[in-house]
Design an enzyme around this catalytic site. Sequence first.
Site, PDB file in Angstrom:
ATOM      1  N   ARG A  25      44.981  29.790  47.812  1.00 26.69           N
ATOM      2  CA  ARG A  25      46.305  30.309  47.498  1.00 26.69           C
ATOM      3  C   ARG A  25      47.330  29.574  48.344  1.00 26.69           C
ATOM      4  O   ARG A  25      47.082  29.302  49.516  1.00 26.69           O
ATOM      5  CB  ARG A  25      46.385  31.812  47.812  1.00 26.69           C
ATOM      6  N   ASP A  56      33.750  39.237  47.564  1.00 27.27           N
ATOM      7  CA  ASP A  56      34.346  39.890  46.411  1.00 27.27           C
ATOM      8  C   ASP A  56      33.295  40.604  45.572  1.00 27.27           C
ATOM      9  O   ASP A  56      32.131  40.221  45.575  1.00 27.27           O
ATOM     10  CB  ASP A  56      35.023  38.811  45.555  1.00 27.27           C
ATOM     11  N   HIS A  67      38.259  46.198  41.767  1.00 27.73           N
ATOM     12  CA  HIS A  67      38.125  45.015  42.626  1.00 27.73           C
ATOM     13  C   HIS A  67      37.875  45.540  44.035  1.00 27.73           C
ATOM     14  O   HIS A  67      38.530  46.490  44.434  1.00 27.73           O
ATOM     15  CB  HIS A  67      39.429  44.202  42.739  1.00 27.73           C
TER      16      HIS A  67
END
Length: 597
Positions: free
Chosen positions: A320, A340, A468
């Site tokens: 990012r 994740d 998530h």
Amino acid sequence: MGGCHLIDVRTIAMILNQDHTTDDKKLEITRHSGAHVMAEAVQSIFPDAKFGIGPAIENGFYYDFGLPHPLTPDDLPLIETKMNEIIAANVPFASQEVTKEEARRLFASQPYKLELIDEIPDEKVSLYQQGSFVDLCRGPHVRSTGEIKAFKLVSIAGAYWRGDEHRLMLQRIYGVAFETKKALAEYLKRLEEAAKRDHRKLGKELDLFSIHDEAGPGLVHWHPKGAIIRRLIEDFWRDEHIKRGYDIVYTPHIAKLDLWKTSGHWEFYHDYLYSPMEVEGQEYIIKPMNCLGHILIYKTKVRSYRELPLRYAELGTVYRYERSGVLHGLSRVRGFTQDDAHIFCRFDQLEDEVVGVLDLARFMMNTFGFTNYQVLLATRPEKYAGSAEVWEEATEILGRALARLNINYNIDPGEGVFYGPKIDIKLENALGRAWQGPTIQVDFNLPQRFDVTYIGEDGKEHLVAMVHRTVLGSMERFVASLIEHYGGVFPVWLAPLQVMVIPVADRHLDYAYKLESQLRSKGVRVGVDARSERLNLKIRQAQLDKVPYMLVVGDKEVANSTISVRLRSEEQLPSQSLDDFKETVTMAIADKITDLK
RNA sequence: GCCUGAGUAGCUCAGUUGGUUAGAGCAGCUGUUUUGUAAACAGCAGGUCGCGGGUUCGAAUCCCCCCUCAGGCUCCA
């Protein structure tokens, strides 16, 4: 601005109430008064200063000033000296209520104050004055400046007026203040100690990682020792997830831009994405998240309600674009690996799933010895996807899950992501700053956009509930927290080198290598310091490297087939056999114990 | 991105009214030493003083641009 006479009303009220104020409240008031004294000092040194706001904060205070020239660190001692004069003069704080009209006249040359006055809903506003300095202020304050016993100005920083980056930047001076000089000294000492635990410093000293101009800022290079720590955490993480019913998956690092347009990321998070690259006439981007890959895997077949929940976990590396000013060691980087996972389940399974994730997160925190963390439940923001009713229900589910595990939490109103409510767990680092750790987010957006469904008992298609979640945050940030948490003194199971064998003289090398190979065969990370150096130097080196066990072997040990064990705590264990020691070490590793006894 | 400050050897740091070939300790290398619980001794080597421009007879030092770092601000899916 000086010269007006104020009647002392609030101060009297304060004196009357003083017995009831807690020490904390009193300290906060003192700090706030410190800000006013600093403002007075700045006013006397820089008469053209424009004043912003000056609140008490944790450990001290700040005040924002508009000045035509930049402040430098050299100005701080001057301001401090002036402040000390004001404090020595012990001038009283006085307060008065005036109409807004009067206030506007008084602050005619103070644009920031005028703006504040306009925003106060009441007809009257209150002023506080000490010496020649009058401020628009709700109060309360200490009775007189002499009550400020211990302060220090620590730094200068730019700060946007009203925290808005589109507005002017003012100059902020930070000060710390305590009730006594001793408490102040202790605080400054604590800061120093904390700085020694800084993961950026320890990362260099312990040879764990580096970041290079040549490669780019925010891009981490893991050295062998840092990589060992990371790998151990990852192995542990993977095993634990498999135990808890997750499936491990892998997804690619780049994907077509269209995918990110469908998801809405291109629209909402454009600023955080790296520019597309063209491949055979198609645009691709480096992934900023892992979720889309997991959705694609889910969607490879028609799913039945019977196979839910599905839990896809991946140590997924994402990139990012973070603005240059926000990068910070391992804690804020541009390329990082999230631990994740995405859970696809029915809505009625959501609560159990969230409980499962919370339990896992708590297990992880406990394993790594984190006891200081804060749990926040973030609720619906102004802009949101899905219906308000579903949000309401999901938020309640998150709250119920927390309650089921007796986890204390605070509501973080309006701080949910646009696609769903979330639970954030914030860890504190050595300098007392909170960092985002585990997060659990319900998503109402992606299932809709990608049509992520299952066939229900009723034979009809239903949207899945999607979660998530990470339980560590990212490997980078988590390792940063670990380094600071342990101050580089890693528990045995995580120590890059667990045992250093230190022969007293060259003639003990054979014995040393024998010990090494026996320990290595047990999976222990062990080395021999075979240099022709003196024992003291080798001990010192192992101490600095924070190696848990130092095995000193000389004539005595060789003769008796024993070892002499020194711990990095400087404790000396009784002479023992290698077999006994092997057992001690392997148990310390297996039990992930943090202390060496 | 914005504000302020900083960048000298692998590391930690000295070095400004601008003036010879820029220093130290540690680390490295070579040699001597064979060592008993936090630094043996000697020698050698190591720097385009963050990058690029400018001012000057002369720049690590002064000025400008850029890069990176630190502390904040803003941001952090």
